[in-house]
Design an enzyme around this catalytic site. Structure first.
Site, mmCIF file in Angstrom:
data_model
loop_
_atom_site.group_PDB
_atom_site.id
_atom_site.type_symbol
_atom_site.label_atom_id
_atom_site.label_comp_id
_atom_site.label_asym_id
_atom_site.label_seq_id
_atom_site.Cartn_x
_atom_site.Cartn_y
_atom_site.Cartn_z
ATOM 1 N N CYS A 112 0.874 -1.202 0.032
ATOM 2 C CA CYS A 112 -0.106 0.029 0.023
ATOM 3 C C CYS A 112 1.087 1.223 0.160
ATOM 4 C CB CYS A 112 -1.102 -0.065 1.267
ATOM 5 S SG CYS A 112 -2.064 -1.415 1.004
ATOM 6 N N HIS A 254 -3.013 7.283 2.699
ATOM 7 C CA HIS A 254 -3.427 6.153 1.983
ATOM 8 C C HIS A 254 -4.956 5.726 2.513
ATOM 9 C CE1 HIS A 254 -4.036 1.943 1.072
ATOM 10 N NE2 HIS A 254 -3.732 1.661 2.172
ATOM 11 N N ASN A 284 -10.241 0.378 -0.150
ATOM 12 C CA ASN A 284 -8.800 0.372 -0.037
ATOM 13 C C ASN A 284 -8.078 0.046 -1.277
ATOM 14 O OD1 ASN A 284 -5.833 -0.217 0.266
ATOM 15 N ND2 ASN A 284 -6.013 -0.950 2.473
HETATM 16 N N1 ACO Z 1 -18.549 -7.564 9.292
HETATM 17 C C1 ACO Z 1 -19.062 -7.958 10.726
HETATM 18 N N2 ACO Z 1 -17.829 -8.065 11.722
HETATM 19 C C2 ACO Z 1 -16.849 -8.098 11.303
HETATM 20 C C3 ACO Z 1 -16.236 -8.079 10.097
HETATM 21 C C4 ACO Z 1 -17.118 -7.639 9.125
HETATM 22 N N3 ACO Z 1 -16.882 -7.395 7.924
HETATM 23 N N4 ACO Z 1 -14.790 -7.931 9.950
HETATM 24 C C5 ACO Z 1 -14.402 -8.076 11.243
HETATM 25 N N5 ACO Z 1 -15.659 -8.394 12.159
HETATM 26 C C6 ACO Z 1 -15.661 -8.797 13.474
HETATM 27 C C7 ACO Z 1 -14.422 -9.642 13.932
HETATM 28 O O1 ACO Z 1 -14.941 -11.059 13.810
HETATM 29 C C8 ACO Z 1 -14.507 -9.106 15.497
HETATM 30 O O2 ACO Z 1 -15.531 -9.760 16.030
HETATM 31 P P1 ACO Z 1 -15.385 -10.639 17.504
HETATM 32 O O3 ACO Z 1 -14.832 -9.266 18.401
HETATM 33 O O4 ACO Z 1 -16.502 -11.316 17.914
HETATM 34 O O5 ACO Z 1 -13.979 -11.449 17.423
HETATM 35 C C9 ACO Z 1 -15.012 -7.726 15.457
HETATM 36 O O6 ACO Z 1 -15.505 -7.511 14.343
HETATM 37 C C10 ACO Z 1 -13.697 -6.894 15.568
HETATM 38 O O7 ACO Z 1 -12.715 -7.163 14.653
HETATM 39 P P2 ACO Z 1 -11.568 -6.335 14.651
HETATM 40 O O8 ACO Z 1 -10.513 -7.130 13.441
HETATM 41 O O9 ACO Z 1 -10.807 -5.837 15.739
HETATM 42 O O10 ACO Z 1 -12.026 -5.151 13.555
HETATM 43 P P3 ACO Z 1 -11.590 -3.812 13.506
HETATM 44 O O11 ACO Z 1 -12.496 -2.893 13.975
HETATM 45 O O12 ACO Z 1 -10.095 -3.838 13.491
HETATM 46 O O13 ACO Z 1 -11.938 -3.656 11.859
HETATM 47 C C11 ACO Z 1 -10.531 -3.766 9.834
HETATM 48 C C12 ACO Z 1 -11.252 -4.615 11.079
HETATM 49 C C13 ACO Z 1 -11.516 -3.063 8.959
HETATM 50 C C14 ACO Z 1 -9.883 -4.763 8.712
HETATM 51 C C15 ACO Z 1 -9.292 -2.869 10.460
HETATM 52 O O14 ACO Z 1 -8.485 -3.802 11.316
HETATM 53 C C16 ACO Z 1 -8.539 -2.141 9.476
HETATM 54 O O15 ACO Z 1 -8.884 -1.305 8.730
HETATM 55 N N6 ACO Z 1 -7.209 -2.608 9.760
HETATM 56 C C17 ACO Z 1 -6.107 -1.801 8.884
HETATM 57 C C18 ACO Z 1 -6.047 -2.160 7.618
HETATM 58 C C19 ACO Z 1 -4.962 -1.166 6.921
HETATM 59 O O16 ACO Z 1 -4.547 -0.364 7.217
HETATM 60 N N7 ACO Z 1 -4.402 -1.738 6.058
HETATM 61 C C20 ACO Z 1 -3.316 -0.899 5.305
HETATM 62 C C21 ACO Z 1 -2.347 -1.555 4.798
HETATM 63 S S1 ACO Z 1 -3.124 -2.909 3.608
HETATM 64 C C22 ACO Z 1 -2.011 -3.390 2.536
HETATM 65 O O17 ACO Z 1 -0.842 -3.173 2.599
HETATM 66 C C23 ACO Z 1 -2.451 -4.582 1.851
#
Ligand code: ACO
Length: 333
Positions: A112, A254, A284
């Site tokens: 990214c 980003h 993204n």
């Molecule tokens: N729908 C519903 N629930 C979900 C979903 C979804 N799509 N995805 C995850 N959950 C659930 C999980 O299972 C978890 O449930 P649990 O508490 O019962 O275990 C809960 O939601 C919280 O999960 P988290 O992983 O903590 O969710 P988070 O708020 O972190 O969101 C996300 C996930 C959107 C992926 C986030 O972590 C994110 O944006 N991370 C950064 C990604 C990034 O910056 N990438 C940049 C580089 S990417 C690259 O280089 C390719």
């Protein structure tokens, strides 16, 4: 004085119709409310059968040439994590399809952060005198490496491409790259990975290894790390430029998650309203995310000629980077 690399044109491309959150929740255990609330994303675009990363890269590249007034680039740098093939690189085919059959052309892999690493490579070619006019493209099709059963990555990523033309010029010319800060942390490489298909774990047709050909991301850890690294890198680029945070008219981060965008702005002490947001409509798009956001913002007037811009990215590797420039009078196509 060394030759500066100056942005002289910008083009973009996203494929097909929008895939809405409701369309995704028909096949994954998720909801429009969760996706919008936790990521800020309302739609993304995915390529269809028969399409590939190069198709988007060629379209964005051709538009960037037109935006820059039609001059032919003498080098093509393509930042991508989803090349058309493991071998060869995709940039030579993109250059050939753009009618640039014998120019220098190579891929850059920084996930990214790829567009900022691509800018660094392009600017380096110009300042070393190896090229006068370089096309830098960020293009990715993460839809091709998404695990159909993974709801956390399945809702986040979209496909797209953005391209700029860098020309040799003066450091004071609007559009000149003023500072670039790049970094990496290979100790945390496992946080964002496609385990199979490289030399460590070769692709095979067994069911057990198919799962390893998909993207795996430790979202929560990545989110935390990305804010710290991007804020640090932004401060370094601002310092190198001789600006203060108050000088920054627009932050172009980003586009991974609206919570990351806001936290980076908060860390820097920059008003959230100064951060450009494009992830709502495209998700993204990895290496394409910054040029797509720039093209949209320069089209709708959020970014205007003379604005002082701070670009910042974070991605797999881990890698990160930031750049500063004053936006030139160019029309995105
Ligand atoms: N729908 C519903 N629930 C979900 C979903 C979804 N799509 N995805 C995850 N959950 C659930 C999980 O299972 C978890 O449930 P649990 O508490 O019962 O275990 C809960 O939601 C919280 O999960 P988290 O992983 O903590 O969710 P988070 O708020 O972190 O969101 C996300 C996930 C959107 C992926 C986030 O972590 C994110 O944006 N991370 C950064 C990604 C990034 O910056 N990438 C940049 C580089 S990417 C690259 O280089 C390719």
């Amino acid at each position: 004085m060394s030759r500066a690399a100056v942005i002289a044109g910008i083009g973009s491309s996203v494929p097909g119709p929008a895939i809405t959150n409701d369309m995704i929740s028909e096949r994954l255990d998720t909801t429009d409310e969760w996706i919008r609330g936790r990521t800020g994303i309302t739609a993304r675009h995915w390529i269809g059968p028969g399409q590939a990363t190069s198709d988007l890269a060629v379209e964005a590249g051709s538009r960037a040439i037109e935006s820059a007034g039609g001059d032919r680039p003498d080098a093509v740098v393509l930042a991508t994590t989803t090349p058309d093939y493991p071998c060869p690189a995709t940039a030579p085919e993109v250059a050939w399809r753009l009618g640039l059959p014998s120019v220098a052309a190579f891929d850059v892999g920084a996930v990214c952060s790829g567009f900022l690493y691509g800018l660094a490579a392009g600017a380096g070619l110009i300042s070393a005198g190896f090229a006068d006019n370089v096309m830098v493209i960020g293009a990715d099709t993460f839809s091709t490496i998404l695990d159909p059963a993974d709801r956390s990555t399945g809702v986040v990523f979209g496909d797209g491409a953005g391209a700029v033309i860098l020309r040799s010029g003066e450091e004071t010319t609007p559009g000149a790259l003023m500072a670039l800060d790049l970094g990496s942390d290979g100790a945390s490489a496992n946080l964002i990975t496609v385990p199979a298909g490289g030399s460590r774990q070769r692709s095979t047709k067994s069911a057990a290894t198919t799962a390893d050909t998909y993207l795996k991301m430790a979202g929560r850890e990545v989110l935390r790390e990305s804010v710290v690294r991007m804020a640090e890198s932004c401060r370094s680029a601002i310092r190198q430029t001789g600006w203060t945070v108050a000088d920054v008219d627009r932050l172009v981060p980003h586009q991974a998650n609206i919570r990351i965008v806001h936290r980076v702005a908060d860390e820097l002490g920059l008003a959230r309203a100064r951060a450009v947001v494009d992830l709502d409509r495209v998700g993204n798009t990895s290496a394409a995310s910054i040029p797509l956001a720039l093209a949209r913002a320069a089209t709708d007037g959020t970014v205007q000629p003379g604005h002082k811009l701070l670009l910042t990215a974070f991605g797999g590797g881990l890698t990160w980077g930031s750049a500063t420039l004053m936006w030139p009078d160019v029309k995105p196509i």
